[in-house]
Design an enzyme around this catalytic site. Sequence first.
Site, PDB file in Angstrom:
ATOM      1  N   LYS A  13      35.571  35.414  46.407  1.00 37.43           N
ATOM      2  CA  LYS A  13      35.434  34.835  45.065  1.00 37.43           C
ATOM      3  C   LYS A  13      36.757  34.249  44.565  1.00 37.43           C
ATOM      4  CE  LYS A  13      34.253  38.673  43.032  1.00 37.43           C
ATOM      5  NZ  LYS A  13      34.345  39.646  44.132  1.00 37.43           N
ATOM      6  N   ARG A  88      30.606  42.945  35.764  1.00 30.66           N
ATOM      7  CA  ARG A  88      30.489  43.773  36.956  1.00 30.66           C
ATOM      8  C   ARG A  88      29.404  44.831  36.819  1.00 30.66           C
ATOM      9  NH1 ARG A  88      35.463  42.953  39.565  1.00 30.66           N
ATOM     10  NH2 ARG A  88      35.841  44.209  41.393  1.00 30.66           N
ATOM     11  N   ARG A 127      43.685  41.912  54.498  1.00 28.20           N
ATOM     12  CA  ARG A 127      44.044  40.999  53.408  1.00 28.20           C
ATOM     13  C   ARG A 127      45.457  41.284  52.901  1.00 28.20           C
ATOM     14  NH1 ARG A 127      40.274  40.361  48.168  1.00 28.20           N
ATOM     15  NH2 ARG A 127      40.831  42.492  47.617  1.00 28.20           N
ATOM     16  N   ARG A 160      47.177  45.247  48.703  1.00 28.90           N
ATOM     17  CA  ARG A 160      46.722  45.893  47.474  1.00 28.90           C
ATOM     18  C   ARG A 160      46.477  47.373  47.711  1.00 28.90           C
ATOM     19  NH1 ARG A 160      41.991  42.248  44.928  1.00 28.90           N
ATOM     20  NH2 ARG A 160      41.180  44.341  44.584  1.00 28.90           N
ATOM     21  N   ARG A 171      34.830  51.226  46.714  1.00 26.61           N
ATOM     22  CA  ARG A 171      34.567  49.975  45.989  1.00 26.61           C
ATOM     23  C   ARG A 171      33.212  49.401  46.377  1.00 26.61           C
ATOM     24  NH1 ARG A 171      39.539  46.927  47.822  1.00 26.61           N
ATOM     25  NH2 ARG A 171      38.788  45.112  46.678  1.00 26.61           N
TER      26      ARG A 171
HETATM   27  P1  ADP Z   1      37.576  42.963  44.253  1.00 23.84           P
HETATM   28  O1  ADP Z   1      36.513  41.983  43.822  1.00 23.84           O
HETATM   29  O2  ADP Z   1      38.220  42.589  45.531  1.00 23.84           O
HETATM   30  O3  ADP Z   1      37.137  44.406  44.213  1.00 23.84           O
HETATM   31  P2  ADP Z   1      39.073  42.602  41.752  1.00 23.84           P
HETATM   32  O4  ADP Z   1      40.438  42.052  41.764  1.00 23.84           O
HETATM   33  O5  ADP Z   1      37.980  41.794  41.146  1.00 23.84           O
HETATM   34  O6  ADP Z   1      38.788  42.934  43.267  1.00 23.84           O
HETATM   35  O7  ADP Z   1      39.072  44.034  41.033  1.00 23.84           O
HETATM   36  C1  ADP Z   1      39.976  45.044  41.366  1.00 23.84           C
HETATM   37  C2  ADP Z   1      39.755  46.276  40.510  1.00 23.84           C
HETATM   38  O8  ADP Z   1      39.963  45.958  39.133  1.00 23.84           O
HETATM   39  C3  ADP Z   1      38.335  46.842  40.551  1.00 23.84           C
HETATM   40  O9  ADP Z   1      38.154  47.712  41.642  1.00 23.84           O
HETATM   41  C4  ADP Z   1      38.249  47.558  39.198  1.00 23.84           C
HETATM   42  O10 ADP Z   1      38.931  48.780  39.229  1.00 23.84           O
HETATM   43  C5  ADP Z   1      39.027  46.618  38.296  1.00 23.84           C
HETATM   44  N1  ADP Z   1      38.161  45.601  37.663  1.00 23.84           N
HETATM   45  C6  ADP Z   1      38.237  44.258  37.816  1.00 23.84           C
HETATM   46  N2  ADP Z   1      37.302  43.627  37.088  1.00 23.84           N
HETATM   47  C7  ADP Z   1      36.590  44.597  36.455  1.00 23.84           C
HETATM   48  C8  ADP Z   1      35.481  44.593  35.565  1.00 23.84           C
HETATM   49  N3  ADP Z   1      34.886  43.448  35.184  1.00 23.84           N
HETATM   50  N4  ADP Z   1      35.011  45.800  35.121  1.00 23.84           N
HETATM   51  C9  ADP Z   1      35.603  46.944  35.487  1.00 23.84           C
HETATM   52  N5  ADP Z   1      36.631  47.027  36.335  1.00 23.84           N
HETATM   53  C10 ADP Z   1      37.148  45.873  36.813  1.00 23.84           C
END
Ligand code: ADP
Length: 216
Positions: A13, A88, A127, A160, A171
């Site tokens: 994404k 999410r 990654r 990360r 996750r």
């Molecule tokens: P990925 O899609 O690779 O898991 P992101 O960078 O989108 O990575 O998110 C990393 C972390 O940030 C998530 O595992 C969560 O802890 C937090 N996070 C990001 N966006 C949200 C959201 N919309 N609601 C709750 N937690 C979020």
Amino acid sequence: MRLILLGPPGGGKGTVAKRLHAEFNIPVISTGVILREAVEKKSKLGIEVENIMSKGGLVPDRIILEIIKERIKQEDCKNGYIFDGFPRNIEQANSLEKLNEELNEYIDYVFYFEILFSEIIQRLSTRRVCKKCSINYNLSFNPTKKDNACDLCGGELYQREDDKEETIKNRLKVFAKQTIPLKKYYKEKKLLKVIDANFSENAFLAIKKVLRGMHK
Ligand code: ADP
Ligand code: ZN
């Protein structure tokens, strides 16, 4: 144009969002990037979310909503935005709908990134992310030209905290339970477009095709 990119961690994404930004000049709002910056800066927000994030859990909805409300009010979002990593869960999607109604602006499309789970684990464990501009690389299929330095800005690369194997599994669990229901949610609202994301170039082209159609 207002878009949501929905899909599993490691689905590409973020990479596709950056390309869409370059193509259409619409800001990308990535909750993950915003949160990681806060953690890096050790701000109040960062301290509050660090532990949850390192375990791969979801940050509380009220925090996320506050971030989103602040961000979409800014001038550069006047003509639209691309959400990467938000909403999410159903709660966040409902809150977004309310917020959109209040502002009289509507989501045009939700793109769901369909990708094999086996592919995700492989992608995430190799990654690497640029510390400075937060672009992603992959040690196996998208390495930088110079070891450990971003091709675009020279920034240092890092892995990360949540891209470690145990956290990846959590996750994916959280994704399956909380985020996959959004597929049905947006399908019922007739906003959903499912994209084959096994190759990120294809995903970008497929989305571009849908969006080009919008302007005709
Ligand atoms: P990925 O899609 O690779 O898991 P992101 O960078 O989108 O990575 O998110 C990393 C972390 O940030 C998530 O595992 C969560 O802890 C937090 N996070 C990001 N966006 C949200 C959201 N919309 N609601 C709750 N937690 C979020
Ligand atoms: Zn960089």
